[in-house]
Design a protein around this motif. Structure first.
Motif, PDB file in Angstrom:
ATOM      1  N   THR A 306      28.451 -11.509  -1.565  1.00  0.00           N
ATOM      2  CA  THR A 306      29.234 -10.497  -2.255  1.00  0.00           C
ATOM      3  C   THR A 306      28.343  -9.300  -2.595  1.00  0.00           C
ATOM      4  O   THR A 306      27.120  -9.384  -2.496  1.00  0.00           O
ATOM      5  CB  THR A 306      29.788 -11.042  -3.592  1.00  0.00           C
ATOM      6  N   VAL A 307      28.958  -8.212  -3.046  1.00  0.00           N
ATOM      7  CA  VAL A 307      28.184  -7.035  -3.453  1.00  0.00           C
ATOM      8  C   VAL A 307      27.257  -7.370  -4.628  1.00  0.00           C
ATOM      9  O   VAL A 307      26.181  -6.796  -4.752  1.00  0.00           O
ATOM     10  CB  VAL A 307      29.103  -5.844  -3.824  1.00  0.00           C
ATOM     11  N   ASN A 308      27.662  -8.326  -5.450  1.00  0.00           N
ATOM     12  CA  ASN A 308      26.797  -8.725  -6.567  1.00  0.00           C
ATOM     13  C   ASN A 308      25.491  -9.328  -6.080  1.00  0.00           C
ATOM     14  O   ASN A 308      24.426  -9.081  -6.633  1.00  0.00           O
ATOM     15  CB  ASN A 308      27.511  -9.743  -7.468  1.00  0.00           C
ATOM     16  N   ASP A 309      25.598 -10.151  -5.019  1.00  0.00           N
ATOM     17  CA  ASP A 309      24.390 -10.736  -4.436  1.00  0.00           C
ATOM     18  C   ASP A 309      23.481  -9.622  -3.921  1.00  0.00           C
ATOM     19  O   ASP A 309      22.263  -9.684  -4.064  1.00  0.00           O
ATOM     20  CB  ASP A 309      24.747 -11.670  -3.268  1.00  0.00           C
ATOM     21  N   TYR A 310      24.103  -8.590  -3.320  1.00  0.00           N
ATOM     22  CA  TYR A 310      23.322  -7.477  -2.783  1.00  0.00           C
ATOM     23  C   TYR A 310      22.545  -6.784  -3.910  1.00  0.00           C
ATOM     24  O   TYR A 310      21.351  -6.553  -3.797  1.00  0.00           O
ATOM     25  CB  TYR A 310      24.253  -6.482  -2.085  1.00  0.00           C
ATOM     26  N   ASP A 311      23.256  -6.512  -4.997  1.00  0.00           N
ATOM     27  CA  ASP A 311      22.621  -5.825  -6.127  1.00  0.00           C
ATOM     28  C   ASP A 311      21.443  -6.639  -6.659  1.00  0.00           C
ATOM     29  O   ASP A 311      20.385  -6.114  -6.957  1.00  0.00           O
ATOM     30  CB  ASP A 311      23.639  -5.600  -7.260  1.00  0.00           C
ATOM     31  N   ARG A 312      21.669  -7.948  -6.784  1.00  0.00           N
ATOM     32  CA  ARG A 312      20.643  -8.814  -7.353  1.00  0.00           C
ATOM     33  C   ARG A 312      19.397  -8.839  -6.456  1.00  0.00           C
ATOM     34  O   ARG A 312      18.274  -8.686  -6.927  1.00  0.00           O
ATOM     35  CB  ARG A 312      21.208 -10.232  -7.533  1.00  0.00           C
ATOM     36  N   VAL A 313      19.625  -9.039  -5.159  1.00  0.00           N
ATOM     37  CA  VAL A 313      18.482  -9.137  -4.244  1.00  0.00           C
ATOM     38  C   VAL A 313      17.771  -7.791  -4.125  1.00  0.00           C
ATOM     39  O   VAL A 313      16.543  -7.719  -4.113  1.00  0.00           O
ATOM     40  CB  VAL A 313      18.945  -9.657  -2.857  1.00  0.00           C
ATOM     41  N   LEU A 314      18.537  -6.705  -4.083  1.00  0.00           N
ATOM     42  CA  LEU A 314      17.923  -5.383  -3.935  1.00  0.00           C
ATOM     43  C   LEU A 314      17.056  -5.034  -5.148  1.00  0.00           C
ATOM     44  O   LEU A 314      16.029  -4.368  -5.026  1.00  0.00           O
ATOM     45  CB  LEU A 314      19.001  -4.314  -3.720  1.00  0.00           C
ATOM     46  N   SER A 315      17.482  -5.520  -6.316  1.00  0.00           N
ATOM     47  CA  SER A 315      16.748  -5.182  -7.538  1.00  0.00           C
ATOM     48  C   SER A 315      15.325  -5.749  -7.509  1.00  0.00           C
ATOM     49  O   SER A 315      14.462  -5.308  -8.257  1.00  0.00           O
ATOM     50  CB  SER A 315      17.498  -5.709  -8.763  1.00  0.00           C
ATOM     51  N   GLU A 316      15.105  -6.760  -6.656  1.00  0.00           N
ATOM     52  CA  GLU A 316      13.765  -7.353  -6.582  1.00  0.00           C
ATOM     53  C   GLU A 316      12.904  -6.715  -5.492  1.00  0.00           C
ATOM     54  O   GLU A 316      11.753  -7.090  -5.301  1.00  0.00           O
ATOM     55  CB  GLU A 316      13.880  -8.858  -6.340  1.00  0.00           C
ATOM     56  N   ILE A 317      13.489  -5.772  -4.778  1.00  0.00           N
ATOM     57  CA  ILE A 317      12.746  -5.137  -3.679  1.00  0.00           C
ATOM     58  C   ILE A 317      12.022  -3.897  -4.190  1.00  0.00           C
ATOM     59  O   ILE A 317      12.586  -3.092  -4.938  1.00  0.00           O
ATOM     60  CB  ILE A 317      13.716  -4.800  -2.519  1.00  0.00           C
ATOM     61  N   ARG A 318      10.738  -3.778  -3.801  1.00  0.00           N
ATOM     62  CA  ARG A 318       9.901  -2.658  -4.244  1.00  0.00           C
ATOM     63  C   ARG A 318       9.729  -1.661  -3.096  1.00  0.00           C
ATOM     64  O   ARG A 318       9.844  -2.038  -1.928  1.00  0.00           O
ATOM     65  CB  ARG A 318       8.515  -3.178  -4.654  1.00  0.00           C
ATOM     66  N   ALA A 319       9.438  -0.440  -3.471  1.00  0.00           N
ATOM     67  CA  ALA A 319       9.173   0.583  -2.458  1.00  0.00           C
ATOM     68  C   ALA A 319       8.018   0.129  -1.570  1.00  0.00           C
ATOM     69  O   ALA A 319       7.005  -0.372  -2.071  1.00  0.00           O
ATOM     70  CB  ALA A 319       8.836   1.908  -3.129  1.00  0.00           C
ATOM     71  N   GLY A 320       8.196   0.251  -0.266  1.00  0.00           N
ATOM     72  CA  GLY A 320       7.145  -0.142   0.666  1.00  0.00           C
ATOM     73  C   GLY A 320       7.299  -1.553   1.205  1.00  0.00           C
ATOM     74  O   GLY A 320       6.645  -1.938   2.171  1.00  0.00           O
ATOM     75  N   ASP A 321       8.181  -2.359   0.581  1.00  0.00           N
ATOM     76  CA  ASP A 321       8.423  -3.733   1.067  1.00  0.00           C
ATOM     77  C   ASP A 321       9.090  -3.708   2.435  1.00  0.00           C
ATOM     78  O   ASP A 321       9.974  -2.879   2.683  1.00  0.00           O
ATOM     79  CB  ASP A 321       9.367  -4.480   0.105  1.00  0.00           C
ATOM     80  N   GLU A 322       8.712  -4.674   3.270  1.00  0.00           N
ATOM     81  CA  GLU A 322       9.485  -4.841   4.501  1.00  0.00           C
ATOM     82  C   GLU A 322      10.713  -5.682   4.181  1.00  0.00           C
ATOM     83  O   GLU A 322      10.620  -6.698   3.476  1.00  0.00           O
ATOM     84  CB  GLU A 322       8.678  -5.529   5.605  1.00  0.00           C
ATOM     85  N   VAL A 323      11.853  -5.242   4.675  1.00  0.00           N
ATOM     86  CA  VAL A 323      13.111  -5.909   4.381  1.00  0.00           C
ATOM     87  C   VAL A 323      13.760  -6.282   5.705  1.00  0.00           C
ATOM     88  O   VAL A 323      13.843  -5.459   6.620  1.00  0.00           O
ATOM     89  CB  VAL A 323      14.054  -4.970   3.590  1.00  0.00           C
TER      90      VAL A 323
END
Lengths: 344, 433
Positions: A306-323
Motif C-alpha cells: 500500500t502507499v503507507n508501506d511506501y511512505d514507511r520504507v522511503l522514510s528510512e532511505i537516505r540521500a545517496g542510498d542505492e534503491v
C-alpha cells in the motif's frame, strides 16, 4: 556309503546352525541397545526436560498472568525465562522440579528477544548446556514442556506437547517504545504452545537436546495468527555470553532524507496500492524511465502493498542510498536500480 | 529324492537345501515369531517413527517446486484485528500451488478477501509474474490464478479422495509465515467427505500460513488444497476461527477436475439454494420435506411439505445430510431435476397448498410478501423467467382436482412420482451476520 554322506550332511548343517545361533545372539544384543518400548520413545527427552525446567512466579498486573516457565542453564542456578510483568515485582520466585521454591533476581534482559536471565541461590546438577549450534531441522520431532495455564501445581511435572519443527525463520517485527514485540530468529513448531505461562519452557529433540526456549504469546502480522515458536539455542547462547547479535545499532548518520521524485496516486479510505501518479522532471525516477501507472511492488526487498508501506520504507532511505525498485508495468515485472537524492 | 552316493554335485545341493530349511525356520523364530516377535515389531515401529522426519522432508521436497508465493497489492481498508467479528487476513504473502505447466495456479479465495488491485505470483525459482484472478468457487473457498509467459512449470501428483485413508499421515505446507522456505505441519487424515462432501479433514495445522497450499501424503502427493471452511457458512473467512485447532480442511484437486476446468475459463460459482428442509422418514425410500421456504426456487417449482424427495438427478436423497451433500455438487444458476413422490390427494387442496410455511424459518422473511394471486394459483409465484415455470405441475393438478380436501393420506403405493426441474437460486442473507 549313503550313510556316510548322510552324517556329513548333518554335520555341515550343524555348523551352520551354530553360526546362526551366534548371529541371532548378536542381533538380540543389538536390539537391546536400540529403544524397544514404543511407549518410551520420548520418555528420555521428557525426563531430561522436566529435570532442567522451572516454574517462575511473580507479580500479577490486572489480567496479565504472573507466572511463566524457565530453563536452568548453569549448575550455579542461572535461569533463562521470557520477559513479562511477573519480573517487575519484588516477589520473584522459581520452583524447581523437586518442588523447592527459591527467591530469584533478574541479572540481565534483552529487549529484541524478550528474554531475561535470572539467578537463584541454589545449585543443581541438572541444567541445559547452551551451545551456539542450531539443533533440529524442519520436520524433526520435538517435545515442548511448559507450565501453560499454570496447570502443573507445586512439584507436579510440567505439561508436555509433541510436535514437529515447522520452520526456522527470522521475525522482523518492528519494535516501538510502547508496543514491545519480538525481533530475531525463531523455530516455529506445530504443537500449540502459544499459551499463557508457557513462555520460557524448553523445546527438546527426541534425544533430549535443547532446540530452544518457548517464546511469548505473539501474533504474526503476516498471518494474523498466534505463533507457536521457540527462540533457538544459538540466540540464547549469544545472550548468555552477552554477545551482541550482528544487528546494526541505529547509528546517527549525518545524511539527509532521500527522495526518488515519485508522486503516488492516493485515495482516502482504501489500501491504495503504490501506483505512480507522476514523476518529477530531472529526478532519479525520471532518469530511469519510471512512468505514471507503474506499480511499485518492492523497495529493497520490502513488499509495498500500500502507499503507507511506501511512505514507511522511503522514510528510512537516505540521500545517496542505492534503491532497488521492483515495478509492475502492464503485465511485466521489472527491476530498477536508482540512487536517492536529497529531499527538497 | 534319492541319493546318488559318491557324487558331489548332488551332495552339495542337498546340504544347501537342508540349510535353507533351517535358515527359514531360524528366520521365522528369530525375526518374526516366538520370543523376539514383540521386541522386533516395536523396534521397527520406533525406527519408523524416528525416520518419519526424513520421510516428511522428502515428501515436502517433492512438491516444493510447485508451491508459489502470492503477493497482493492494495485492497479494501480494514481496521486492525477483525472484520465484523471475523479475523481479518494478515498482511503477509500467501500460498498457491501450480496445477498446469502453462501457468494455472490453484489457491484459496481467503487470500483475496481484501480484494487486492494487483496480484503477483512468485514461483519457487524466484521469478515473479503478474497474475490474473480467474474463477472462484465460494462453497469450496478455492480460486484459480493464471500467469502468462510460462510453459514448463512443475506440476505435482494429485490423489483422489477414494485413495486417501482416514488415519494416514498428512502434511500441510505453505509460505504464509513470510519466509520463502516452506513451513510444514504434520498430522493425520481425520475424516473424508466433510462439509457437505466437499472437503477432506486433517489434524495437521491449517491456518492463513498455508491456506492455498497443499496437504500432502507421506510420499509428497497432493491430497488437497488447504482452505478455511465452516459447515453452513460460505463466506471466504468462515472457518478461520478454527485455525491451528486440529480441525482443518482441504479440497481435492483430482476429484474436482471438471469444476477446475470451468474455474480456469473464468466461471465463478456461488452455492445454490433450493429452499427446503427435509427429514429422514421410516419405511420410506427418500426424505420427507418438512419445510418449503417461501419465495424460494423450491416453492416456485411447486414443492410441497409432505412430498417425499427421492432423488436429485441420479443421487438418492434420504435425509437433510444427503440433500446438503448432493446440493454441494451444484451451484447458483444450475438446473437440477428432483424426483419426488406425492400423495395424489394433496394436490386438490390448491387453496391451502403448503408451499408457504413461512413463520418459523428465518430465511423466509427477507423479501416474501404474500402475493394473493400467486397463492390462488397454487402457491406458485409469478416466476422471474418463463422457463422457470414448472410445467410438470399441471399434470398432477388435473389428476387430483376431483379429490376432496382431507387430512387423510393415500397409501404410499398410490403416490405419484413427479420430476420437477428448478434453477438453484441465491441464498437469502442471514440476519445478524
Amino acid at each position: 556309503m549313503t550313510n556316510k554322506y548322510f552324517i556329513s550332511r548333518w554335520t555341515a548343517t550343524g555348523f551352520l546352525c551354530l553360526a546362526l545361533c551366534v548371529t541371532n545372539m548378536a542381533v538380540a544384543m543389538a536390539q537391546s541397545i536400540a529403544p524397544t518400548d514404543l511407549n518410551a520413545v520420548f520418555r528420555d527427552a521428557i525426563e531430561i526436560g522436566q529435570k532442567r525446567s522451572v516454574k517462575v512466579y511473580g507479580a500479577t498486573a490486572g489480567r496479565v498472568d504472573g507466572y511463566a516457565s524457565g530453563i536452568i542453564v548453569s549448575p550455579d542456578g542461572k535461569i533463562l525465562t521470557m520477559q513479562g510483568v511477573f519480573l517487575e515485582g519484588s516477589n520473584l520466585r522459581v520452583g524447581l522440579a523437586d518442588g523447592t521454591i527459591h527467591e530469584a533476581v533478574v541479572l540481565r534482559r534483552n529487549r529484541e528477544l524478550q528474554i531475561a536471565l535470572l539467578q537463584i541461590a541454589a545449585s543443581t546438577p541438572d541444567y541445559f548446556e547452551i551451545t551456539d549450534a542450531d539443533v533440529a531441522d524442519k520436520g524433526d520431532w520435538v517435545v515442548a514442556l511448559s507450565n501453560a495455564f499454570k496447570v502443573a501445581d507445586g512439584d507436579e511435572p510440567l505439561s508436555v506437547n509433541l510436535g514437529v519443527v515447522t520452520l526456522r525463520t527470522t521475525m522482523h517485527a518492528r519494535l516501538t517504545p510502547r508496543d514491545v514485540a519480538f525481533s530475531g530468529p525463531m523455530v516455529l513448531i506445530d504443537a500449540i504452545i502459544s499459551n499463557p505461562g508457557a513462555a520460557g519452557g524448553p523445546v527438546v529433540t527426541q534425544e533430549g537436546l535443547l532446540v530452544g526456549m518457548i517464546g511469548k504469546v505473539i501474533n504474526s502480522s503476516d498471518t494474523n495468527t498466534r505463533l507457536n515458536y521457540a527462540i533457538p539455542t544459538s540466540a540464547l547462547y549469544d545472550f548468555i555470553h552477552d554477545r551482541k547479535p550482528d544487528v546494526a545499532e541505529h547509528a546517527v548518520v549525518e545524511s539527509r532524507p532521500g527522495d526518488l521524485g515519485i508522486h503516488l496516486f492516493r485515495l482516502g479510505g482504501v489500501r491504495s496500492p503504490a501506483y505512480i501518479d507522476r514523476v518529477r522532471e530531472n529526478s532519479p525516477a525520471s532518469e530511469v524511465g519510471l512512468k505514471p501507472d507503474d506499480l511499485i511492488m518492492h523497495i529493497n526487498g520490502h513488499k509495498i502493498a500500500t502507499v503507507n508501506d511506501y511512505d514507511r520504507v522511503l522514510s528510512e532511505i537516505r540521500a545517496g542510498d542505492e534503491v532497488i525498485l521492483v515495478v509492475a508495468r502492464g503485465d511485466k515485472v521489472i527491476r530498477i536500480p536508482l540512487i536517492a537524492v536529497e529531499k527538497q | 529324492m534319492i541319493d546318488s552316493p559318491g557324487k558331489l554335485d548332488t551332495f552339495l545341493p542337498q546340504v544347501f537345501r537342508q540349510s535353507l530349511i533351517l535358515l527359514l525356520i531360524d528366520l521365522m523364530c528369530g525375526f518374526a515369531g516366538l520370543s523376539a516377535a514383540c521386541q522386533e515389531e516395536d523396534t521397527a515401529l520406533v525406527k519408523g517413527l524416528l525416520a518419519t522426519p526424513k520421510v516428511v522432508r522428502r515428501a515436502v521436497e517433492r512438491v516444493e517446486p510447485s508451491i508459489v508465493t502470492i503477493e497482493s497489492f492494495g485492497g479494501v481498508s480494514t481496521k486492525a484485528g477483525q472484520i465484523g467479528g471475523i479475523r481479518r487476513q494478515g498482511e503477509g504473502n500467501t500460498t498457491g500451488l501450480i496445477i498446469s505447466p502453462d501457468g494455472y495456479v490453484i489457491t484459496s479465495l481467503f487470500n483475496f478477501v481484501q480484494q487486492p488491485q494487483r496480484i503477483t505470483v512468485k514461483t519457487s525459482d524466484g521469478v515473479r509474474y503478474i497474475a490474473e484472478l480467474r474463477g472462484r468457487d465460494a462453497s469450496r473457498n478455492i480460486c484459480i490464478l493464471k500467469i502468462v509467459g510460462v510453459d514448463n512449470l512443475p506440476v505435482p501428483d494429485f490423489l483422489h479422495e477414494a485413495d486417501v485413508r482416514v488415519g494416514q499421515f498428512a502434511i500441510s505446507a505453505g509460505v504464509g509465515f513470510g519466509d520463502a522456505n516452506v513451513a510444514i505441519s504434520t498430522g493425520i487424515i481425520s475424516a473424508k467427505n466433510r462439509v457437505g462432501g466437499r472437503a477432506i479433514q486433517t489434524d495437521a495445522n491449517i491456518s492463513p500460513a498455508n491456506y492455498g497450499g497443499p496437504l500432502l501424503d507421506i510420499e509428497g502427493r497432493v491430497i488437497g488444497i488447504c482452505v478455511p471452511l465452516s459447515p453452513g457458512n460460505e463466506t471466504a473467512t468462515a472457518g478461520v476461527e478454527w485455525y491451528d485447532s486440529g480441525i482443518g480442511f482441504a479440497i481435492s484437486v483430482a476429484d474436482n477436475q471438471e469444476l477446475i476446468a470451468r474455474l480456469k475459463r473464468g466461471e465463478s460459482f456461488e452455492p445454490g439454494f433450493v429452499g427446503i428442509v427435509c427429514a429422514y422418514q421410516d419405511d420410506v425410500v427418500g426424505a420427507s420435506i418438512t419445510q418449503v421456504v417461501e419465495n424460494s426456487p423450491a416453492s416456485k417449482a411447486g414443492l410441497q411439505v409432505g412430498d417425499i424427495l427421492t432423488q436429485i438427478h441420479e443421487f438418492p436423497i434420504t435425509d437433510q445430510l444427503s440433500l446438503t451433500r448432493t446440493l454441494a455438487r451444484y451451484s447458483l444458476g444450475d438446473t437440477i431435476i428432483l424426483t419426488i413422490r406425492r400423495d395424489p390427494l394433496k394436490n386438490s387442496g390448491k387453496d391451502d397448498a403448503p408451499a408457504t410455511t413461512g413463520g418459523g424459518d428465518s430465511n423466509s422473511d427477507t423479501k416474501s410478501v404474500d402475493n394473493p394471486e400467486a397463492k390462488a394459483s397454487g402457491g406458485v409465484e409469478v416466476p422471474i423467467s418463463d422457463e422457470e415455470q414448472p410445467k410438470n405441475l399441471q399434470e398432477p393438478d388435473a389428476q387430483g382436482s376431483s379429490a376432496s380436501k382431507t387430512v387423510e393420506q393415500s397409501p404410499m403405493s398410490d403416490w405419484v412420482e413427479l420430476k420437477l426441474e428448478l434453477v438453484l437460486g441465491k441464498r437469502p442473507k442471514q440476519d445478524g451476520k
